[in-house]
Scaffold this motif. Sequence first.
Motif, PDB file in Angstrom:
ATOM      1  N   PRO A 141      -4.035  -4.758   2.559  1.00 51.80           N
ATOM      2  CA  PRO A 141      -3.537  -4.969   1.278  1.00 51.80           C
ATOM      3  C   PRO A 141      -2.310  -3.816   1.019  1.00 51.80           C
ATOM      4  O   PRO A 141      -2.706  -2.725   1.625  1.00 51.80           O
ATOM      5  CB  PRO A 141      -4.858  -4.754   0.346  1.00 51.80           C
ATOM      6  CG  PRO A 141      -5.616  -4.174   1.383  1.00 51.80           C
ATOM      7  CD  PRO A 141      -5.335  -4.522   2.566  1.00 51.80           C
ATOM      8  N   ILE A 142      -1.232  -3.982   0.382  1.00 52.63           N
ATOM      9  CA  ILE A 142      -0.453  -3.282   0.063  1.00 52.63           C
ATOM     10  C   ILE A 142      -0.295  -2.628  -1.443  1.00 52.63           C
ATOM     11  O   ILE A 142      -0.217  -3.579  -2.300  1.00 52.63           O
ATOM     12  CB  ILE A 142       1.105  -3.843   0.295  1.00 52.63           C
ATOM     13  CG1 ILE A 142       1.068  -4.612   1.737  1.00 52.63           C
ATOM     14  CG2 ILE A 142       2.133  -2.875  -0.051  1.00 52.63           C
ATOM     15  CD1 ILE A 142       2.428  -5.339   2.036  1.00 52.63           C
ATOM     16  N   VAL A 143      -0.668  -1.455  -1.415  1.00 54.01           N
ATOM     17  CA  VAL A 143      -1.020  -0.783  -2.677  1.00 54.01           C
ATOM     18  C   VAL A 143      -0.191   0.646  -2.589  1.00 54.01           C
ATOM     19  O   VAL A 143      -0.342   1.200  -1.759  1.00 54.01           O
ATOM     20  CB  VAL A 143      -2.369  -0.613  -2.930  1.00 54.01           C
ATOM     21  CG1 VAL A 143      -2.661   0.283  -4.278  1.00 54.01           C
ATOM     22  CG2 VAL A 143      -3.171  -1.794  -2.808  1.00 54.01           C
ATOM     23  N   TYR A 144       0.530   1.083  -3.546  1.00 56.01           N
ATOM     24  CA  TYR A 144       1.241   2.282  -3.787  1.00 56.01           C
ATOM     25  C   TYR A 144       0.835   3.136  -4.948  1.00 56.01           C
ATOM     26  O   TYR A 144       0.330   2.700  -5.994  1.00 56.01           O
ATOM     27  CB  TYR A 144       2.685   1.976  -3.831  1.00 56.01           C
ATOM     28  CG  TYR A 144       3.422   1.127  -2.759  1.00 56.01           C
ATOM     29  CD1 TYR A 144       3.900   1.964  -1.594  1.00 56.01           C
ATOM     30  CD2 TYR A 144       3.605  -0.100  -2.845  1.00 56.01           C
ATOM     31  CE1 TYR A 144       4.428   1.101  -0.743  1.00 56.01           C
ATOM     32  CE2 TYR A 144       4.315  -0.634  -2.045  1.00 56.01           C
ATOM     33  CZ  TYR A 144       4.644  -0.054  -0.668  1.00 56.01           C
ATOM     34  OH  TYR A 144       5.273  -0.718   0.322  1.00 56.01           O
ATOM     35  N   GLY A 145       1.015   4.420  -4.855  1.00 56.46           N
ATOM     36  CA  GLY A 145       0.742   5.561  -5.871  1.00 56.46           C
ATOM     37  C   GLY A 145       2.299   5.576  -6.327  1.00 56.46           C
ATOM     38  O   GLY A 145       3.237   5.466  -5.414  1.00 56.46           O
ATOM     39  N   VAL A 146       2.498   5.757  -7.596  1.00 54.73           N
ATOM     40  CA  VAL A 146       3.547   6.057  -8.311  1.00 54.73           C
ATOM     41  C   VAL A 146       3.593   7.305  -8.869  1.00 54.73           C
ATOM     42  O   VAL A 146       2.779   7.774  -9.666  1.00 54.73           O
ATOM     43  CB  VAL A 146       4.065   4.967  -9.272  1.00 54.73           C
ATOM     44  CG1 VAL A 146       5.451   5.525  -9.741  1.00 54.73           C
ATOM     45  CG2 VAL A 146       3.918   3.660  -8.624  1.00 54.73           C
ATOM     46  N   THR A 147       4.682   8.433  -8.517  1.00 49.96           N
ATOM     47  CA  THR A 147       4.559   9.849  -8.961  1.00 49.96           C
ATOM     48  C   THR A 147       5.232   9.872 -10.427  1.00 49.96           C
ATOM     49  O   THR A 147       5.775   8.673 -10.863  1.00 49.96           O
ATOM     50  CB  THR A 147       5.466  10.720  -8.041  1.00 49.96           C
ATOM     51  OG1 THR A 147       6.905  10.315  -8.098  1.00 49.96           O
ATOM     52  CG2 THR A 147       4.975  10.539  -6.353  1.00 49.96           C
TER      53      THR A 147
END
Length: 401
Positions: free
Chosen positions: A33-39
Motif C-alpha cells: 500500500p502507498i501511503v504518505y505523510g504530509v508535513t
Amino acid sequence: MRNLYLMTLFLICSMAAQVANSSTVQMADIDDPIVYGVTSSGTDFSLVATSSGDGKSKEAAYKVYLPFKSSGGSQDNYHYLVSSGIPSKSGGGAIKFQLDLDVDSGDYFHIAIRNGDDDSYFVASSYNIGTADPVNVSLTTSSICAITSEFDCDSLDASSSVVDDAYFFFFFDSTQRSNGYEMKPSDYTGGLFVRVYASTDIDDYDDGATSATQITSVTGDRGDASAYIDFAGTVSSTTYMNGLISYNGTTRLDTYDLGSDESGEILVSGLTNGVAANIILRYRDKFGYQTNIGNDVGVTITPTTIETLLEEKSCYLVTAGFQRDHYVLDYFRHIRDNYLLKNYLGEEFVNVYYSTAPKYASLIYKNKVLSFLVRGLSYLVYGLLSISFGLLDWPFSLLLH
C-alpha cells in the motif's frame, strides 16, 4: 396477506438501504500500500504501511505508522526523512492514501474514524470524487483530532513517549455526509478498514547499558568502495523496529530492513576507495524515527583498491574469491609460512604461484560465479586440511593459494 406484503416490502427496503452503495474502495497497490505523510509545509514523505489482509474487515485492516510531533518536542530532529514539519495536533500535516476506486455515478466518498466501539464511527472527511482512479485522498491531522477521542491527540500532543492508534473506515454513500456524522461500517459494502498508529515515542536504543549495541568490527578492504560492518548488542524495545541506517558523517548511505535483529553484519556501499569515511549506525523504527547506537560514535575506515587488497593479503586467488579478509585466508597463510616456505620444493611452488596468480585474481574478483566457486573450494580444502596431517597440508593449500 396485506400485512405479510408490507413486512416483505419493509425488509426489502431496509436491505436496499444497507447495500444501496455499490461503489468500492481498495488500496491502489493491494500488497504494498502507498501511503504518505504530509508535513505542515505540504511536503510528502513515505510512511510504512503493511497489509495483514484485504482490509475488508477490522481484523484484516491495513496498518499505517504515522510519526507525530508533541508540543515542544524534538521528533523532527530524529526523523530520517523529514527535517521539519512532522504532523501534529495543531501544527498542520496530513495522511495521504493512494486508492483504487470503483465509483458509481452520484456516490460520495467518506473517511470515518472509530469512536469507542465497532458500531460507532464518525465521518472525518467527505469528497465528491467523481470518476478519478486511482486517487490520492488526504486527511488532515487536525480533522482527525477534532472528530473523536479514539485518537487521543491530547496525549500525543503532551508527551514525547506515546503510541496511540485508531481504526479508519473508507466508504461510499449516495448522500454526502457532514463531518461528525455517525455511521456503522456494517451498514455499507465495499468499504476499506485502515488502522493508523501514531507515535511521539523516540526510544533510546543506546541507554548507557553495557549491553547497548556497538559496532564490533569493520572491514574495508574489499576493493570495491564498500565496507563490512559487524554490530552486536541489545535493543531495549523492538516493538516497531524494522531497520538500520548507515551514515558517512551526516550523509545517509544505506537503509537496511532487519526486522527485530539486534546484531549482524551489513555491507555498506557508496564509499570511495582511498578516502576515509566515518561510519555511524542508527536504528530506524516504523515511524521513521532514528536513534543513535553506540553513543553515536562512528568508526573510520578507508576502503582500499582491488590492487591494494590483493597485494596486502597476498593470497591472490582465495582473497579474490572471498573479496575480504577471512579466517580461511589466515589458515592458508599459516600453511604457506609454516610448511611451504620451509622447504625448497614448497618455496618453488610459492614462487610459481605468485608469478601467475595475479593474472587471474581480478577476473575472479569481478565474476560472481567464479568467486562463489573459489569460496566453496576453499571451504572444502580448509575442512580437509584442518583434520589432516603433515605433508597433506601443503599440496592442497598450494592449489588454492
